[in-house]
Design a protein around this motif. Sequence first.
Motif, PDB file in Angstrom:
ATOM      1  N   VAL A   1       0.877  -1.241  -0.065  1.00 14.94           N
ATOM      2  CA  VAL A   1       0.010  -0.190   0.019  1.00 14.94           C
ATOM      3  C   VAL A   1       0.756   0.999  -0.016  1.00 14.94           C
ATOM      4  N   GLY A   2       0.647   2.066  -1.037  1.00 14.71           N
ATOM      5  CA  GLY A   2       1.341   3.352  -1.050  1.00 14.71           C
ATOM      6  C   GLY A   2       0.714   4.404  -0.345  1.00 14.71           C
ATOM      7  N   ALA A   3       1.184   4.928   0.876  1.00 15.01           N
ATOM      8  CA  ALA A   3       0.424   5.941   1.429  1.00 15.01           C
ATOM      9  C   ALA A   3       1.539   7.147   1.842  1.00 15.01           C
ATOM     10  N   ASP A   4       2.292   7.151   0.675  1.00 20.63           N
ATOM     11  CA  ASP A   4       3.659   8.083   1.020  1.00 20.63           C
ATOM     12  C   ASP A   4       3.416   9.557   0.341  1.00 20.63           C
ATOM     13  N   GLY A   5       2.217  10.202   0.319  1.00 19.56           N
ATOM     14  CA  GLY A   5       2.210  11.415  -0.283  1.00 19.56           C
ATOM     15  C   GLY A   5       2.426  11.638  -1.526  1.00 19.56           C
ATOM     16  N   ARG A   6       2.458  12.945  -1.772  1.00 26.21           N
ATOM     17  CA  ARG A   6       2.352  13.484  -3.198  1.00 26.21           C
ATOM     18  C   ARG A   6       3.626  12.956  -4.071  1.00 26.21           C
ATOM     19  N   GLY A   7       4.466  13.095  -3.427  1.00 26.70           N
ATOM     20  CA  GLY A   7       5.686  12.652  -4.193  1.00 26.70           C
ATOM     21  C   GLY A   7       6.007  11.111  -4.076  1.00 26.70           C
ATOM     22  N   SER A   8       5.040  10.129  -3.931  1.00 25.73           N
ATOM     23  CA  SER A   8       5.161   8.643  -3.861  1.00 25.73           C
ATOM     24  C   SER A   8       5.964   7.901  -4.382  1.00 25.73           C
ATOM     25  N   PHE A   9       6.942   7.477  -3.576  1.00 24.64           N
ATOM     26  CA  PHE A   9       8.207   6.537  -3.782  1.00 24.64           C
ATOM     27  C   PHE A   9       7.524   5.186  -4.667  1.00 24.64           C
ATOM     28  N   VAL A  10       6.328   4.623  -3.926  1.00 26.40           N
ATOM     29  CA  VAL A  10       5.618   3.609  -4.379  1.00 26.40           C
ATOM     30  C   VAL A  10       4.983   3.893  -5.765  1.00 26.40           C
ATOM     31  N   ARG A  11       4.311   5.006  -5.788  1.00 23.97           N
ATOM     32  CA  ARG A  11       3.782   5.056  -7.297  1.00 23.97           C
ATOM     33  C   ARG A  11       4.832   5.567  -8.344  1.00 23.97           C
ATOM     34  N   LYS A  12       5.889   6.023  -8.203  1.00 25.01           N
ATOM     35  CA  LYS A  12       7.028   6.125  -9.087  1.00 25.01           C
ATOM     36  C   LYS A  12       7.631   5.000  -9.578  1.00 25.01           C
ATOM     37  N   HIS A  13       8.158   4.100  -8.680  1.00 26.42           N
ATOM     38  CA  HIS A  13       8.517   2.762  -8.656  1.00 26.42           C
ATOM     39  C   HIS A  13       7.753   1.648  -9.238  1.00 26.42           C
ATOM     40  N   ALA A  14       6.436   2.064  -9.234  1.00 30.47           N
ATOM     41  CA  ALA A  14       5.194   1.020  -9.951  1.00 30.47           C
ATOM     42  C   ALA A  14       5.019   1.527 -11.151  1.00 30.47           C
ATOM     43  N   ALA A  15       5.716   2.695 -11.732  1.00 35.75           N
ATOM     44  CA  ALA A  15       5.646   3.413 -13.125  1.00 35.75           C
ATOM     45  C   ALA A  15       4.085   3.677 -13.323  1.00 35.75           C
ATOM     46  N   ILE A  16       3.553   4.347 -12.408  1.00 39.23           N
ATOM     47  CA  ILE A  16       2.170   4.935 -12.547  1.00 39.23           C
ATOM     48  C   ILE A  16       2.320   6.272 -12.719  1.00 39.23           C
ATOM     49  N   GLU A  17       1.744   6.737 -13.891  1.00 42.94           N
ATOM     50  CA  GLU A  17       1.824   8.237 -14.249  1.00 42.94           C
ATOM     51  C   GLU A  17       0.964   8.979 -13.611  1.00 42.94           C
TER      52      GLU A  17
ATOM     53  N   ASN B   1      -0.692  -6.335  -6.977  1.00 44.27           N
ATOM     54  CA  ASN B   1      -0.503  -6.577  -5.644  1.00 44.27           C
ATOM     55  C   ASN B   1      -0.252  -5.203  -4.805  1.00 44.27           C
ATOM     56  N   LEU B   2      -0.516  -4.172  -5.408  1.00 44.90           N
ATOM     57  CA  LEU B   2      -0.278  -2.709  -5.239  1.00 44.90           C
ATOM     58  C   LEU B   2      -1.453  -1.717  -5.192  1.00 44.90           C
ATOM     59  N   VAL B   3      -1.604  -0.994  -4.390  1.00 45.44           N
ATOM     60  CA  VAL B   3      -2.452   0.084  -4.241  1.00 45.44           C
ATOM     61  C   VAL B   3      -2.228   1.339  -3.743  1.00 45.44           C
ATOM     62  N   LEU B   4      -2.734   2.480  -4.209  1.00 42.77           N
ATOM     63  CA  LEU B   4      -2.467   3.693  -3.877  1.00 42.77           C
ATOM     64  C   LEU B   4      -3.640   4.406  -2.679  1.00 42.77           C
ATOM     65  N   ILE B   5      -3.408   5.126  -1.949  1.00 41.31           N
ATOM     66  CA  ILE B   5      -4.268   5.952  -0.959  1.00 41.31           C
ATOM     67  C   ILE B   5      -3.810   7.108  -0.768  1.00 41.31           C
ATOM     68  N   GLY B   6      -4.815   8.180  -0.442  1.00 43.75           N
ATOM     69  CA  GLY B   6      -4.404   9.478  -0.093  1.00 43.75           C
ATOM     70  C   GLY B   6      -3.868  10.125  -0.956  1.00 43.75           C
ATOM     71  N   ASP B   7      -2.948  11.059  -0.515  1.00 52.82           N
ATOM     72  CA  ASP B   7      -2.201  11.889  -1.380  1.00 52.82           C
ATOM     73  C   ASP B   7      -1.366  11.048  -2.613  1.00 52.82           C
TER      74      ASP B   7
ATOM     75  N   GLY C   1      -9.047  17.614   1.115  1.00 53.84           N
ATOM     76  CA  GLY C   1      -7.989  16.510   0.672  1.00 53.84           C
ATOM     77  C   GLY C   1      -7.834  15.540   1.809  1.00 53.84           C
ATOM     78  N   LEU C   2      -7.744  15.697   2.932  1.00 54.23           N
ATOM     79  CA  LEU C   2      -7.243  14.509   3.952  1.00 54.23           C
ATOM     80  C   LEU C   2      -8.673  13.729   4.000  1.00 54.23           C
ATOM     81  N   ASN C   3      -9.752  14.378   3.926  1.00 56.97           N
ATOM     82  CA  ASN C   3     -11.268  13.736   4.267  1.00 56.97           C
ATOM     83  C   ASN C   3     -11.315  12.743   2.957  1.00 56.97           C
ATOM     84  N   LEU C   4     -10.690  13.007   1.559  1.00 61.28           N
ATOM     85  CA  LEU C   4     -10.772  12.170   0.531  1.00 61.28           C
ATOM     86  C   LEU C   4     -10.023  10.860   0.867  1.00 61.28           C
ATOM     87  N   GLY C   5      -8.736  11.117   1.613  1.00 63.50           N
ATOM     88  CA  GLY C   5      -7.863  10.121   1.614  1.00 63.50           C
ATOM     89  C   GLY C   5      -8.621   9.041   2.696  1.00 63.50           C
ATOM     90  N   MET C   6      -9.182   9.712   3.695  1.00 61.19           N
ATOM     91  CA  MET C   6      -9.711   8.751   4.858  1.00 61.19           C
ATOM     92  C   MET C   6     -11.089   7.957   4.364  1.00 61.19           C
TER      93      MET C   6
END
Length: 424
Positions: A179-195, A310-316, A328-333
């Motif tokens: 689960v990528g919950a690591d913010g706007r500059g998400s490491f998880v999102r970048k390494h999953a090559a999600i644009e 096997n990967l999902v993004l949440i929040g920012d 912003g935070l309410n959408l993440g919750m």
Amino acid sequence: MKNNHSLIIGGGIVGATLALKLAQAKRPVTLIDATPERDDKSWTEALSRRDARVYALSLASIDLLKEVGAWQNIQASGRKADYSQMQVWQLNGLGELLFGDNDNNDDESKAKPAAMLGSMVEPLVIEHALWQRLNDDDVSDYLTVIKGQKVVNMDWLGAQSGYKVSLESGESISANLLVGADGRGSFVRKHAAIELDTLDYQQTAICCAIQTSMPHLATARQAMLPTGTLALLPLADITEEDKANSQHWQSVVWTLPRNQALALLEEKPSYIAEQLAAASNYELGAINKIESIASFPLAAQQAKSYIADNLVLIGDAAHGVHPLAGQGLNLGMLDVKALFEQLEYDYKRSGNTLWGSAQTLRTYERLRRPHNSLMMHSFSLLNWLFAGELAQTRPIQQLRSEGMYRVSKIKPLMRLFAMQASGV
């Protein structure tokens, strides 16, 4: 590795809330956060200072924090400012929107106590409440927390095995669901090559805490100005002096064209306070004190996909919206709630065999991405309708004034807007 093990990268509010939900449901989860561990002394020192920023927690977000046992800690701290009304107005036109249970003028409405629409809470106060819960015995058997460690690599091992994540310490952790919950500059999102789809508003928000001569009266205010929105949000009273003269501290988010904001930030705090009071048309009188002046550029963004194998993004990590509505935070919750419920539903439906399956993640994305897209584009449209050169032309001004006036007269619609803002 257990087949229902989850690994969450990012220990902010959204990531920590999901970790607690999973642990409470007895689903093994590991939470990794790059921020170093704080001791009690460090927490006390950090919390002794007033933060200019607040999150406008909706009733739905508050309910979720109650479920994980964090809201009780926030209540005990006294560091929250509940609000029962929201006021939205424009300075150069007609129309004012006032949301709240007592927005009617009849005697029955006036006799009712004002219902809470939400609560303004400083980010660090929420984080502290969550981290207190993360260390409690009732979740410790199912929750592993790793603080002060950065993720340096992530390898997909196939649909049956999930991911292996490497930390800077050299340690490796495997999990079926990442689960990528690591913010706007998400490491998880970048390494999953999600644009990303992005929109730069060419605006900068000035954030500060102010003490006004008039009380806020538990009302969240937002002025729609030609330069951008100006939000005046209730802040908790934290000192004995504050409490003796309560409801005079506000959190400000003042949106301006980028060059104008950067130029203003070069000025003395007293000058910024004068300009801010004038911009608000002295809605709450003069500004007596100003603290913690900061700024951040404004841009909207959304991941082109919220999921991969096997990967999902949440929040920012999945989406970021304009702050004009404070959602912003309410959408993440709401992401947390939807993901947890879908994981649990499909896990039980599969006879406790499938955790974070492709079908589960696709359903989560269908539930959340269209809704978040609608919110992002709606906020962008509102920003466009009020700020910028085109927004100041007479046809657009007339459209805004007439629209706000008409909407303000339709009480069922006003109540619906208030419910939407509360997330219920």
